[in-house]
Design a protein around this motif. Sequence first.
Motif, mmCIF file in Angstrom:
data_model
loop_
_atom_site.group_PDB
_atom_site.id
_atom_site.type_symbol
_atom_site.label_atom_id
_atom_site.label_comp_id
_atom_site.label_asym_id
_atom_site.label_seq_id
_atom_site.Cartn_x
_atom_site.Cartn_y
_atom_site.Cartn_z
ATOM 1 N N THR A 18 -53.006 -35.821 5.355
ATOM 2 C CA THR A 18 -53.958 -35.380 4.331
ATOM 3 C C THR A 18 -54.171 -33.869 4.415
ATOM 4 O O THR A 18 -54.196 -33.165 3.399
ATOM 5 C CB THR A 18 -55.304 -36.104 4.500
ATOM 6 O OG1 THR A 18 -55.108 -37.508 4.371
ATOM 7 C CG2 THR A 18 -56.309 -35.632 3.452
ATOM 8 N N ILE A 19 -54.319 -33.363 5.641
ATOM 9 C CA ILE A 19 -54.503 -31.919 5.857
ATOM 10 C C ILE A 19 -53.284 -31.150 5.363
ATOM 11 O O ILE A 19 -53.399 -30.123 4.682
ATOM 12 C CB ILE A 19 -54.743 -31.627 7.353
ATOM 13 C CG1 ILE A 19 -56.039 -32.288 7.815
ATOM 14 C CG2 ILE A 19 -54.784 -30.116 7.607
ATOM 15 C CD1 ILE A 19 -56.235 -32.255 9.320
ATOM 16 N N VAL A 41 -58.746 -23.784 2.739
ATOM 17 C CA VAL A 41 -58.604 -25.205 2.401
ATOM 18 C C VAL A 41 -58.339 -26.039 3.652
ATOM 19 O O VAL A 41 -58.916 -27.122 3.835
ATOM 20 C CB VAL A 41 -57.473 -25.397 1.370
ATOM 21 C CG1 VAL A 41 -57.145 -26.878 1.201
ATOM 22 C CG2 VAL A 41 -57.864 -24.789 0.034
ATOM 23 N N ALA A 44 -53.036 -31.174 1.474
ATOM 24 C CA ALA A 44 -54.048 -30.286 0.903
ATOM 25 C C ALA A 44 -53.630 -28.827 1.067
ATOM 26 O O ALA A 44 -53.728 -28.023 0.125
ATOM 27 C CB ALA A 44 -55.398 -30.529 1.573
ATOM 28 N N ALA A 74 -63.341 -32.236 7.764
ATOM 29 C CA ALA A 74 -63.788 -33.464 7.104
ATOM 30 C C ALA A 74 -62.954 -34.681 7.478
ATOM 31 O O ALA A 74 -63.428 -35.813 7.424
ATOM 32 C CB ALA A 74 -63.771 -33.273 5.591
ATOM 33 N N THR A 75 -61.686 -34.472 7.837
ATOM 34 C CA THR A 75 -60.806 -35.587 8.202
ATOM 35 C C THR A 75 -59.831 -35.154 9.292
ATOM 36 O O THR A 75 -59.467 -33.981 9.384
ATOM 37 C CB THR A 75 -60.018 -36.080 6.975
ATOM 38 O OG1 THR A 75 -59.152 -37.153 7.374
ATOM 39 C CG2 THR A 75 -59.175 -34.972 6.371
ATOM 40 N N HIS A 121 -65.501 -21.731 5.450
ATOM 41 C CA HIS A 121 -64.839 -22.988 5.081
ATOM 42 C C HIS A 121 -65.007 -24.064 6.160
ATOM 43 O O HIS A 121 -65.014 -25.266 5.844
ATOM 44 C CB HIS A 121 -63.364 -22.740 4.796
ATOM 45 C CG HIS A 121 -63.133 -22.080 3.468
ATOM 46 N ND1 HIS A 121 -63.156 -20.710 3.322
ATOM 47 C CD2 HIS A 121 -62.921 -22.590 2.229
ATOM 48 C CE1 HIS A 121 -62.945 -20.409 2.055
ATOM 49 N NE2 HIS A 121 -62.802 -21.524 1.373
ATOM 50 N N GLY A 174 -66.568 -27.681 5.376
ATOM 51 C CA GLY A 174 -66.014 -28.931 5.868
ATOM 52 C C GLY A 174 -67.043 -29.805 6.563
ATOM 53 O O GLY A 174 -67.066 -31.025 6.403
ATOM 54 N N SER A 176 -61.573 -26.511 5.653
ATOM 55 C CA SER A 176 -62.511 -27.412 4.980
ATOM 56 C C SER A 176 -62.078 -28.867 5.122
ATOM 57 O O SER A 176 -62.894 -29.751 5.417
ATOM 58 C CB SER A 176 -62.606 -27.050 3.488
ATOM 59 O OG SER A 176 -63.097 -25.748 3.316
ATOM 60 N N VAL A 177 -60.783 -29.111 4.936
ATOM 61 C CA VAL A 177 -60.272 -30.476 4.988
ATOM 62 C C VAL A 177 -60.162 -30.975 6.424
ATOM 63 O O VAL A 177 -60.489 -32.133 6.726
ATOM 64 C CB VAL A 177 -58.900 -30.560 4.282
ATOM 65 C CG1 VAL A 177 -58.314 -31.962 4.414
ATOM 66 C CG2 VAL A 177 -59.032 -30.180 2.817
ATOM 67 N N ASP A 201 -52.421 -26.210 -1.972
ATOM 68 C CA ASP A 201 -53.102 -24.939 -2.179
ATOM 69 C C ASP A 201 -52.138 -23.767 -2.037
ATOM 70 O O ASP A 201 -52.244 -22.775 -2.761
ATOM 71 C CB ASP A 201 -54.240 -24.785 -1.166
ATOM 72 C CG ASP A 201 -55.051 -23.536 -1.424
ATOM 73 O OD1 ASP A 201 -55.768 -23.492 -2.433
ATOM 74 O OD2 ASP A 201 -54.949 -22.576 -0.623
#
Length: 230
Positions: free
Chosen positions: A50-51, A37, A54, A44-45, A223, A227, A40-41, A58
């Motif tokens: 946020t990371i 997770v 997330a 993306a950011t 992953h 992402g 992937s995150v 999880d």
Amino acid sequence: MTMSKPKKQKKTMAERSNTLRAGVLGSNDGILTVVGVLFSVAVATTNTFTIFIAGLSDLLACAFSMASGEYASVSSQKDTERAAIEKERELIKTNYQDELNVVANFYVDRGVKQATADKIAKELMEQDALGTVVRVKYDLQLGHYMNPWDAAFSSLVSAASGGIFPLVAMTLLPNAIKWPGTILAVTLSVALTGFLSAKLGDGLVKTAIIRNVIVGLVTMAIHYSVGLML
């Protein structure tokens, strides 16, 4: 006059091994699911909060999922063991001679002469018929069942503990070393769980470590790709 409390039975090696096994597997799953997770995150950011959220979400989901899975699995095993013991209890009542022969044959198969095996079986059955039969047939000890709560708690704690390593590395390390630091943390963590699983299962240590490291690296690569697509 005071009555003494009955002594608590010590756990058998199988019971301790089952709890340790749940812990090792939970730790390994915690590491790999959380890093999946996070990668992937994080691709993306770049928002650290946020990371972190997330990854933390999880981690908690994985820990409770592993715990519930272990509880269900070990509970089923415990029910099976109890059913087998009740079955043998009835067989001893209705077919004692066959049960006696099973115990005798158990020792014959291990090199004991038939006459000696018959004497051993007869003496053991006279002392504890049910305990002898379930030990010979199922390698079980009366009163010692796999504890689903122990397995669930071990899996819960270890999965959460395992997931902490990639979570801390990805969210707290400086940006310059965040990615290599997380990869290194995951690689060392899965290598350790591979070592422990091999030791607990009397497996090949080198093979287990290499396999776990490869799975960890492939998980991170997959992953990371996810992402990028996101």
